[in-house]
Design an enzyme around this catalytic site. Structure first.
Site, mmCIF file in Angstrom:
data_model
loop_
_atom_site.group_PDB
_atom_site.id
_atom_site.type_symbol
_atom_site.label_atom_id
_atom_site.label_comp_id
_atom_site.label_asym_id
_atom_site.label_seq_id
_atom_site.Cartn_x
_atom_site.Cartn_y
_atom_site.Cartn_z
ATOM 1 N N HIS A 259 1.014 -1.215 0.098
ATOM 2 C CA HIS A 259 0.052 -0.183 -0.020
ATOM 3 C C HIS A 259 0.894 1.419 -0.015
ATOM 4 C CE1 HIS A 259 -2.945 -3.103 1.500
ATOM 5 N NE2 HIS A 259 -3.707 -2.220 0.952
ATOM 6 N N ASP A 332 -4.777 -5.601 -8.040
ATOM 7 C CA ASP A 332 -5.018 -5.115 -6.908
ATOM 8 C C ASP A 332 -5.395 -3.504 -6.927
ATOM 9 O OD1 ASP A 332 -5.417 -4.528 -4.095
ATOM 10 O OD2 ASP A 332 -3.553 -5.589 -3.564
#
Length: 612
Positions: A259, A332
């Site tokens: 992330h 993702d």
């Protein structure tokens, strides 16, 4: 207690199993596997689409608001800022979207009937265009998705049924239990109009320091993870929703969070084959509908060191050609830093499509990403034929899910499926199989309501996932009360101050036992000081790890230690029942716990777990 010596690299190979049984490519998603008539009709739809419509079908975006047409003003403002539209319905029209992803922080998932209404509103926006002259080819239903892994990651909360997460199911070790959990979860999502779930996690978690996977993984044994992944795929898809195994080619051995940065995994090709690949092979063999990519670099699989999401050798060479997978590949989130480190936001979606991706999830700058793909086709970098390949996969999936014939949900369907008594009871029974007892000096547990009635409950209070009704200490205190104890609840936090530790020590005076919830205890954590101070009082101390099960290595002086694998209500209630002796501890460690002072030694191996 079991000890065995193993280096970090030895653990990688020691837990790996021969991949021969899972090595054959699956034909489960072969392009021509059955319904040629269906494919012909889908190709006709694609042939009549405009280029803009084709591009839009590849994108899955988030939108703000609880309603497709009448969101709150704050959500209108957020949509205008990020998407250039006011509502979800306008986003569908502007971008010709193929999918929408729900998040709690986007205010999409307030309550079951609201979610169902939002799903219906989004589908109406796609299927009944504002302008009657708009071509019928624009009227393609959306594939609505979310991350409902359960445990630490769940976007739909109470009163929906919340189930134990992956590592807890790994501790149970039952394929039938994992399949039942997925079927329950899938049935509830379907009733809400959510037809694609980004679960199960297929990563093999062999790194205790992994900051992004951890308890989201079923465990560290590739064979065990593969079996549970396959079971959940069948459970979800048996409930008529699309299952998504993630994060290919495997995110289990990293100390970095994709992330916020771009992780590197330095497995050799042989290690990848035996450690990371088996769960994905099992998912393909089980007929998985979609696979999500990882924003990680695996130099042994792609010497160019591109993130896997953008890697043709990984997505086309390995996933498509070697594993024989021809289902939907979804990225993702493209807003994660891991995929944005090497290339700009205008290049990432184009490179992902060139690598072999079908669905582009959640780009941080939607208009830039959408126009970048459009321009790449106009410039000849991408061809319409390439888009058509992905479109056929996506439309096949929508057809398989009956979205063309039955895109809407009903209030009655919500009431019949979501948070039913039968589902909630099943969730508690599943959770009873997961709690793992690691240490029980002198038979401290189970606590006796007659002689150990007065219990102090202290510990961590991490941000609550969707499956909680309060801080862990509150939930544990409430459950112990229901079980006949008299608890005193004192939250001390994940980093208790000296004053808070002193307060806990004072509160322990005269108590029969102390229950302390620990949360990912690291070296030098103030949680260690809290536990040691409580042990020094002489009052028996029970430690309950409410996330990663490795905490016992940092607080070995307690009288008893258990692992719950998450701090959702269902897992905490199960742990309380074990502590109170209402149920037997049944869980077995799905990962090894190494010594804190010497990680080369294993304190508790995979499969370890005590009973009463």
């Amino acid at each position: 207690m079991s000890h065995r010596n193993a280096s970090r690299r030895t653990l990688l190979t020691a837990t790996a199993v021969a991949a021969t049984a899972l090595a054959a490519p699956s034909a489960a998603h072969a392009a021509g596997s059955g319904d040629r008539g269906r494919d012909r009709k889908l190709r006709e739809i694609i042939s009549r689409m405009s280029l803009e419509e084709k591009v839009g079908q590849l994108f899955v975006m988030h939108v703000y608001g609880h309603s497709a047409t009448e969101p709150d003003q704050a959500d209108i403002d957020a949509n205008l800022s990020e998407l250039g539209v006011r509502t979800a319905a306008e986003a569908v029209a502007k971008y010709h979207l193929g999918g929408i992803i729900y998040f709690g922080w986007a205010h999409n998932t307030r309550a079951p009937h609201q979610i169902a209404d939002l799903s219906n509103g989004i589908q109406r926006a796609a299927l009944t265009p504002e302008h009657p002259e708009q071509s019928p080819t624009s009227r393609v239903p959306l594939l609505i998705s979310t991350d409902q892994e359960h445990g630490a990651v769940a976007r739909v909360g109470i009163p929906a049924t919340l189930l134990p997460g992956a590592m807890a199911l790994g501790a149970a070790g039952s394929h039938s239990t994992a399949r039942k959990a997925a079927r329950i979860a899938g049935a509830e999502l379907r009733a809400l109009g959510i037809r694609q779930n980004y679960a199960p996690v297929a990563d093999v978690n062999v790194n205790p320091a992994n900051p992004v996977i951890g308890v989201r993984s079923f465990g560290s044994d590739p064979e065990a993870v593969a079996g549970l992944v396959a079971a959940q795929v069948k459970g979800y898809q048996g409930a008529d929703i699309a299952s998504t195994s993630k994060h290919f080619p495997g995110h289990g051995d990293t100390k970095d969070d994709s992330h916020s940065q771009l992780p590197y995994i330095h497995h050799t090709r042989e290690q990848w084959e035996t450690l990371d690949a088996p769960p994905f092979r099992a998912a393909v063999d089980a007929g998985i509908d979609s696979i999500m990519t990882a924003h990680i670099v695996v130099p042994a699989l792609d010497p160019a060191e591109d993130p896997a999401t953008l890697s043709h050798p990984i997505l086309t060479g390995i996933l498509r050609e070697e594993l024989g997978y021809d289902g939907v590949v979804v990225t993702d989130s493209l807003g994660m830093q891991g995929v944005r480190t090497k290339y700009g936001d205008d290049r990432v979606p184009v490179l992902a499509l060139k690598a072999g991706v079908d669905q582009l999830l959640n780009p941080p700058k939607p208009e830039i990403a959408w126009n970048a793909v459009l321009q790449a086709v106009r410039d000849g970098e991408l061809t319409e034929a390439r888009l058509d390949v992905s479109l056929l996969r996506i439309l096949r999936l929508k057809s398989k899910l009956d979205l063309f014939s039955d895109p809407y949900v009903t209030s009655r369907g919500v009431d019949r499926a979501v948070g039913t008594r039968a589902h909630l009871t099943a969730a508690d029974r599943i959770a009873d199989e997961t709690t793992t007892l690691l240490l029980n000096e002198g038979g401290l547990l189970p606590l006796s309501r007659r002689t150990q009635r007065d219990v102090l409950v202290v510990g961590a209070d991490p941000a609550s996932p969707s499956g909680t009704t309060g801080p862990p200490t509150t939930v544990l205190g409430r459950e112990l009360t229901d079980l006949g104890f008299t608890p005193t609840v004192l939250p001390t936090g994940t980093a208790p101050s000296a004053a808070k530790i002193a307060e806990a020590v004072a509160a322990a005076a005269g108590k029969d036992a102390v229950l302390v919830g620990t949360y990912n205890v690291g070296a030098g954590s103030a949680q260690i000081a809290l536990v040691e101070a409580l042990v020094a009082t002489g009052v028996p101390v029970v430690a309950l790890a409410i996330r990663n099960p490795y905490d016992v290595a940092r607080v070995p002086s307690v009288g008893a230690s258990l692992a719950a694998y998450c701090w959702t209500d269902v897992e905490l209630r199960a742990a309380a029942r074990v502590i109170a002796g209402r149920t037997e501890p049944q869980g077995r460690l799905p990962v090894p716990v190494q010594r804190a002072d010497d990680p080369a030694q294993v304190l508790y191996p995979v499969g370890y777990g005590l009973t009463y």
